[in-house]
Design a protein around this motif. Structure first.
Motif, PDB file in Angstrom:
ATOM      1  N   LEU A  94     -10.893  14.815   6.513  1.00  0.00           N
ATOM      2  CA  LEU A  94      -9.716  15.661   6.322  1.00  0.00           C
ATOM      3  C   LEU A  94      -9.787  16.404   4.997  1.00  0.00           C
ATOM      4  CD1 LEU A  94      -7.013  13.084   7.425  1.00  0.00           C
ATOM      5  CD2 LEU A  94      -8.036  14.877   8.813  1.00  0.00           C
ATOM      6  N   ASP A  95      -9.031  17.490   4.908  1.00  0.00           N
ATOM      7  CA  ASP A  95      -8.969  18.242   3.657  1.00  0.00           C
ATOM      8  C   ASP A  95      -8.330  17.424   2.544  1.00  0.00           C
ATOM      9  OD1 ASP A  95     -10.146  20.453   4.815  1.00  0.00           O
ATOM     10  OD2 ASP A  95      -8.227  21.389   5.308  1.00  0.00           O
ATOM     11  N   ARG A  96      -7.288  16.717   2.881  1.00  0.00           N
ATOM     12  CA  ARG A  96      -6.595  15.889   1.890  1.00  0.00           C
ATOM     13  C   ARG A  96      -7.229  14.503   1.893  1.00  0.00           C
ATOM     14  NH1 ARG A  96      -0.088  15.135   1.479  1.00  0.00           N
ATOM     15  NH2 ARG A  96      -0.081  13.902  -0.415  1.00  0.00           N
ATOM     16  N   PRO A  97      -7.671  14.024   0.748  1.00  0.00           N
ATOM     17  CA  PRO A  97      -8.426  12.771   0.721  1.00  0.00           C
ATOM     18  C   PRO A  97      -7.610  11.531   1.060  1.00  0.00           C
ATOM     19  CG  PRO A  97      -8.260  13.734  -1.488  1.00  0.00           C
ATOM     20  CD  PRO A  97      -7.552  14.643  -0.552  1.00  0.00           C
ATOM     21  N   LEU A  98      -8.223  10.699   1.876  1.00  0.00           N
ATOM     22  CA  LEU A  98      -7.657   9.406   2.217  1.00  0.00           C
ATOM     23  C   LEU A  98      -8.235   8.374   1.263  1.00  0.00           C
ATOM     24  CD1 LEU A  98      -8.128   9.611   6.090  1.00  0.00           C
ATOM     25  CD2 LEU A  98      -6.060  10.122   4.799  1.00  0.00           C
ATOM     26  N   LEU A  99      -7.577   7.225   1.150  1.00  0.00           N
ATOM     27  CA  LEU A  99      -8.074   6.169   0.283  1.00  0.00           C
ATOM     28  C   LEU A  99      -7.932   4.842   1.005  1.00  0.00           C
ATOM     29  CD1 LEU A  99      -9.312   5.510  -2.448  1.00  0.00           C
ATOM     30  CD2 LEU A  99      -7.006   5.249  -3.351  1.00  0.00           C
ATOM     31  N   PHE A 100      -9.057   4.206   1.237  1.00  0.00           N
ATOM     32  CA  PHE A 100      -9.091   2.966   2.002  1.00  0.00           C
ATOM     33  C   PHE A 100      -9.231   1.759   1.089  1.00  0.00           C
ATOM     34  CE2 PHE A 100     -10.303   6.389   4.754  1.00  0.00           C
ATOM     35  CZ  PHE A 100      -9.533   6.143   5.884  1.00  0.00           C
ATOM     36  N   ILE A 101      -8.192   1.555   0.290  1.00  0.00           N
ATOM     37  CA  ILE A 101      -8.071   0.406  -0.597  1.00  0.00           C
ATOM     38  C   ILE A 101      -6.683  -0.180  -0.341  1.00  0.00           C
ATOM     39  CG2 ILE A 101      -7.975  -0.379  -2.996  1.00  0.00           C
ATOM     40  CD1 ILE A 101      -9.736   2.018  -3.746  1.00  0.00           C
ATOM     41  N   ALA A 102      -6.590  -1.493  -0.289  1.00  0.00           N
ATOM     42  CA  ALA A 102      -5.299  -2.145  -0.032  1.00  0.00           C
ATOM     43  C   ALA A 102      -4.251  -1.666  -1.019  1.00  0.00           C
ATOM     44  CB  ALA A 102      -5.452  -3.657  -0.111  1.00  0.00           C
ATOM     45  N   GLY A 103      -3.025  -1.467  -0.511  1.00  0.00           N
ATOM     46  CA  GLY A 103      -1.908  -1.029  -1.353  1.00  0.00           C
ATOM     47  C   GLY A 103      -1.084   0.074  -0.733  1.00  0.00           C
ATOM     48  N   GLY A 104      -1.407   0.479   0.494  1.00  0.00           N
ATOM     49  CA  GLY A 104      -0.612   1.472   1.213  1.00  0.00           C
ATOM     50  C   GLY A 104      -0.026   0.843   2.460  1.00  0.00           C
ATOM     51  N   LEU A 105       1.231   1.155   2.754  1.00  0.00           N
ATOM     52  CA  LEU A 105       1.904   0.547   3.896  1.00  0.00           C
ATOM     53  C   LEU A 105       2.827   1.563   4.561  1.00  0.00           C
ATOM     54  CD1 LEU A 105       1.818  -2.403   4.951  1.00  0.00           C
ATOM     55  CD2 LEU A 105       3.910  -2.808   3.675  1.00  0.00           C
ATOM     56  N   PRO A 106       2.724   1.707   5.894  1.00  0.00           N
ATOM     57  CA  PRO A 106       3.670   2.579   6.583  1.00  0.00           C
ATOM     58  C   PRO A 106       5.045   1.916   6.626  1.00  0.00           C
ATOM     59  CG  PRO A 106       2.272   1.483   8.184  1.00  0.00           C
ATOM     60  CD  PRO A 106       1.778   1.074   6.808  1.00  0.00           C
ATOM     61  N   ILE A 107       6.078   2.738   6.772  1.00  0.00           N
ATOM     62  CA  ILE A 107       7.450   2.238   6.837  1.00  0.00           C
ATOM     63  C   ILE A 107       8.039   2.663   8.179  1.00  0.00           C
ATOM     64  CG2 ILE A 107       9.743   2.296   5.785  1.00  0.00           C
ATOM     65  CD1 ILE A 107       8.246   3.187   3.162  1.00  0.00           C
TER      66      ILE A 107
END
Length: 140
Positions: A94-107
Motif C-alpha cells: 500500500l501507499d501508506r505504510p503498515l506496521l506489523f509490530i504488536a500494539g495496534g488494536l481495532p475497536i
C-alpha cells in the motif's frame, strides 16, 4: 431488511482510550505515544509522553492504521508477514505504510469496526497490553 446504526467513535470515547492506555503505560513505567483513529482512518486523538522517543508517535499511528485496515490486532499479524509468511509482501503493498509490530488494536461496537488504537514506545508486548486495557475500559 433492517439496518442498524452504530454510534461512531467519538472524541469522548477517544479520551477514555487515551486515559486508560496512558495510565496502564505509567503503571508499567513506559513512556509512550497513543493514537486513536476513527473508522475512516482519520486522526481522532493523539498523545505523546514528554519523554517518549520521537519515533513512538509514528509507530503508534502506523500500528493503529494497520489494525484498522486489516481489522486485526497487529500482534496477530507478525508471523504472517515474515519472509516465509503468506502475506510477506503486504508490508509494501500500500501507499501508506503498515506496521506489523504488536500494539495496534481495532475497536468494535455492536460487532462493527468503528476505529483503532495504536501504542508505541514500550516493548511490543507492553504496547499490546496497553491497547487491550484501553479497549476494555471503553467497553465498560
Amino acid at each position: 431488511m433492517s439496518t442498524t446504526t452504530v454510534t461512531p467513535l467519538t472524541t469522548a470515547d477517544a479520551e477514555v482510550l487515551i486515559t486508560a492506555a496512558r495510565r496502564a503505560a505509567e503503571a508499567a513505567g513506559a513512556t509512550v505515544s497513543i493514537t486513536v483513529l476513527d473508522a475512516g482512518g482519520h486522526l481522532l486523538a493523539f498523545r505523546r509522553d514528554d519523554r517518549a522517543v520521537l519515533i513512538a508517535g509514528e509507530t503508534s499511528t502506523r500500528k493503529a492504521y494497520t489494525a484498522l485496515q486489516l481489522d486485526a490486532a497487529t500482534a496477530d499479524l507478525v508471523d504472517l508477514v515474515k519472509p516465509d509468511g503468506p502475506f510477506h509482501s503486504l508490508t509494501t503493498a500500500l501507499d501508506r505504510p503498515l506496521l506489523f509490530i504488536a500494539g495496534g488494536l481495532p475497536i468494535h461496537r455492536d460487532g462493527r469496526l468503528i476505529g483503532a488504537i495504536g501504542v508505541g514506545g514500550g516493548a511490543p508486548e507492553q504496547d499490546h497490553s496497553f491497547t487491550t486495557t484501553a479497549v476494555e475500559a471503553l467497553s465498560r
